[in-house]
Design a protein around this motif. Structure first.
Motif, PDB file in Angstrom:
ATOM      1  N   ILE A  48     -16.311  98.570  49.196  1.00 34.90           N
ATOM      2  CA  ILE A  48     -16.842  99.500  50.046  1.00 34.90           C
ATOM      3  C   ILE A  48     -17.367 100.584  49.073  1.00 34.90           C
ATOM      4  O   ILE A  48     -16.557 101.484  48.656  1.00 34.90           O
ATOM      5  CB  ILE A  48     -15.531 100.100  50.664  1.00 34.90           C
ATOM      6  CG1 ILE A  48     -14.953  99.153  51.899  1.00 34.90           C
ATOM      7  CG2 ILE A  48     -15.953 101.237  51.905  1.00 34.90           C
ATOM      8  CD1 ILE A  48     -13.497  99.219  52.337  1.00 34.90           C
ATOM      9  N   GLY A 108     -16.104 106.611  45.837  1.00 34.12           N
ATOM     10  CA  GLY A 108     -16.364 108.046  45.187  1.00 34.12           C
ATOM     11  C   GLY A 108     -15.833 109.252  46.245  1.00 34.12           C
ATOM     12  O   GLY A 108     -14.559 109.180  46.506  1.00 34.12           O
ATOM     13  N   LEU A 157     -11.370 106.433  56.524  1.00 33.30           N
ATOM     14  CA  LEU A 157     -10.393 105.948  55.682  1.00 33.30           C
ATOM     15  C   LEU A 157      -9.242 106.725  55.615  1.00 33.30           C
ATOM     16  O   LEU A 157      -8.167 106.166  55.070  1.00 33.30           O
ATOM     17  CB  LEU A 157     -11.289 106.066  54.319  1.00 33.30           C
ATOM     18  CG  LEU A 157     -12.024 104.778  53.682  1.00 33.30           C
ATOM     19  CD1 LEU A 157     -13.246 104.701  54.638  1.00 33.30           C
ATOM     20  CD2 LEU A 157     -12.431 105.005  52.192  1.00 33.30           C
ATOM     21  N   SER A 209     -17.457 105.200  32.999  1.00 25.96           N
ATOM     22  CA  SER A 209     -17.056 104.105  32.254  1.00 25.96           C
ATOM     23  C   SER A 209     -15.649 103.801  32.836  1.00 25.96           C
ATOM     24  O   SER A 209     -15.290 102.749  32.422  1.00 25.96           O
ATOM     25  CB  SER A 209     -17.034 104.583  30.687  1.00 25.96           C
ATOM     26  OG  SER A 209     -16.433 105.925  30.476  1.00 25.96           O
TER      27      SER A 209
END
Ligand SMILES: Cc1cc2nc3c(=O)[nH]c(=O)nc-3n(C[C@H](O)[C@H](O)[C@H](O)COP(=O)(O)OP(=O)(O)OC[C@H]3O[C@@H](n4cnc5c(N)ncnc54)[C@H](O)[C@@H]3O)c2cc1C
Length: 336
Positions: free
Chosen positions: A14, A121, A254, A296
């Motif tokens: 997602i 995010g 969510l 990263s």
């Protein structure tokens, strides 16, 4: 095509930011059928939405890479194993029956999956708009909320609005390209780094503090801005006005899934497991002790989440994969 699909895939990712794209590649590497669902019409997350033309210096293996070039490389890698890509759909509801999760998007489409990896995010987002009632009429006609291609402003007069990192960063970035850069901020202080503020103050940029736009003027496209400054009204001729007022972001549905959430971040353990069996999370939207919100770090969390999902589906499979060389060179998608 974006239509409901109730045939369950092994894993649904997602969010198609850098973490989601790398997780998609990794799911293919581990031989899992994979579907990625992204709410925007493009992939790359904030790299595409906020800073496609900026260099990133801290991704391993790339001393310096433009954000949009990193996204292209991630897309190429993600597509190796032909995942299903669903764009323009925001995942909202979650339902579970007989070990199968069904995701429902805001538009009502349904997708079934055995496991999930949430790489959303800061959640689905939209740009914080200028409050002037006329502003929306100039969007796309000289008024923008992002710079997707900085060369479009080559030799042009630009005005940047805002007082945070993005506004300062872009003002500095555009100085060698634009004919002129004017930075307008409604407060007396910038919120960004002192070093950037000093660099701007010593540059050719015009800085208008405690100032705001009171009118947008033009015919087919924006030509002038009327600005109220502490010294009175001023009319500035412009070719482009770019507004950096930040983002509205929301976890949306969510937050009702039964996940443990702290300050809008999903709590995970060191295996990227959430409170729900078979549901993992990775990237900037997660929290645990020592979490770093970096590209990263999202990559490695994505790899951990996928490997964990693999062993959840098949406890006999290895958590630690064998070398990528061995897998890729034996797959039909061998790198040419
Ligand atoms: C100006 C700026 C410069 C930066 N520079 C660096 C840097 O130099 N180095 C570095 O390491 N990091 C940098 N970062 C941070 C970096 O951008 C983030 O770490 C990275 O974007 C996190 O990736 P992500 O995939 O976890 O999340 P995101 O990039 O936010 O992607 C999440 C994606 O999920 C989608 N989504 C959200 N909710 C849903 C939903 N419900 N359904 C479907 N899709 C959904 C969103 O639309 C988005 O595309 C910078 C950030 C900014 C703002």
């Amino acid at each position: 095509m974006n239509h409901s699909d109730l045939t369950p895939v092994d894993v649904t990712i997602i969010g198609g930011g850098p973490t989601g794209l790398y997780s998609t590649y990794y799911a293919g590497l581990r031989g899992m059928s994979c579907r990625l669902i992204e709410s925007l019409p493009y992939l790359g997350g904030r790299l595409s939405a906020l800073y496609p033309e900026k260099y990133i210096y801290d991704v391993a293996g790339f001393p310096k890479i433009l954000a949009k070039d990193l996204v292209s490389a991630l897309e190429q890698q993600a597509f190796y194993h032909s995942p299903e890509m669903i764009m323009n759909e925001t995942v909202n509801h979650l339902h579970k029956e007989d070990d199968i999760y069904t995701l429902e998007t805001k538009s009502g489409k349904k997708f079934a999956s055995r496991t999930l990896i949430i790489t959303s995010g800061i959640g689905s987002y939209s740009f914080r708009k200028h409050p002037h009632p006329e502003a929306k009429n100039w969007e796309g006609k000289g008024l923008e909320y992002q710079i997707l291609n900085k060369n479009q402003y080559k030799g042009k007069k630009i005005v940047i609005l805002g007082g945070g990192d993005s506004a300062l960063d872009w003002a500095l970035d555009m100085l060698p390209i634009a004919k002129s850069v004017t930075l307008i901020h409604r407060n007396a202080q910038f919120r960004g780094l002192d070093s950037q503020v000093n660099e701007l103050r010593n540059s050719s940029a015009t800085i208008l503090m405690e100032s705001e736009i009171i009118d947008f003027i033009g015919s087919d496209k924006l030509e002038c801005l009327k600005v109220l400054t502490p010294l009175g009204e001023k009319t500035i001729s412009v070719d482009g006005c770019i507004i950096f007022f930040g983002l509205h972001s929301s976890l949306g549905g969510l937050k009702n899934w039964g996940l443990k959430i702290e300050h809008s971040d999903i709590c995970v353990n060191s295996c990227m497991e959430t409170q729900l069996p078979g549901v993992y999370a990775a990237g900037d939207g997660v929290t645990y002790e020592g979490k770093l919100k970096l590209i990263s770090v999202g990559f490695s969390e994505g790899a951990i989440a996928v490997n964990r999902a693999k062993t959840f589906l098949n406890p006999k499979s290895k958590f630690q994969p064998i070398h990528s060389t061995t897998i890729m060179e034996n797959s039909s998608h061998e790198r040419k």
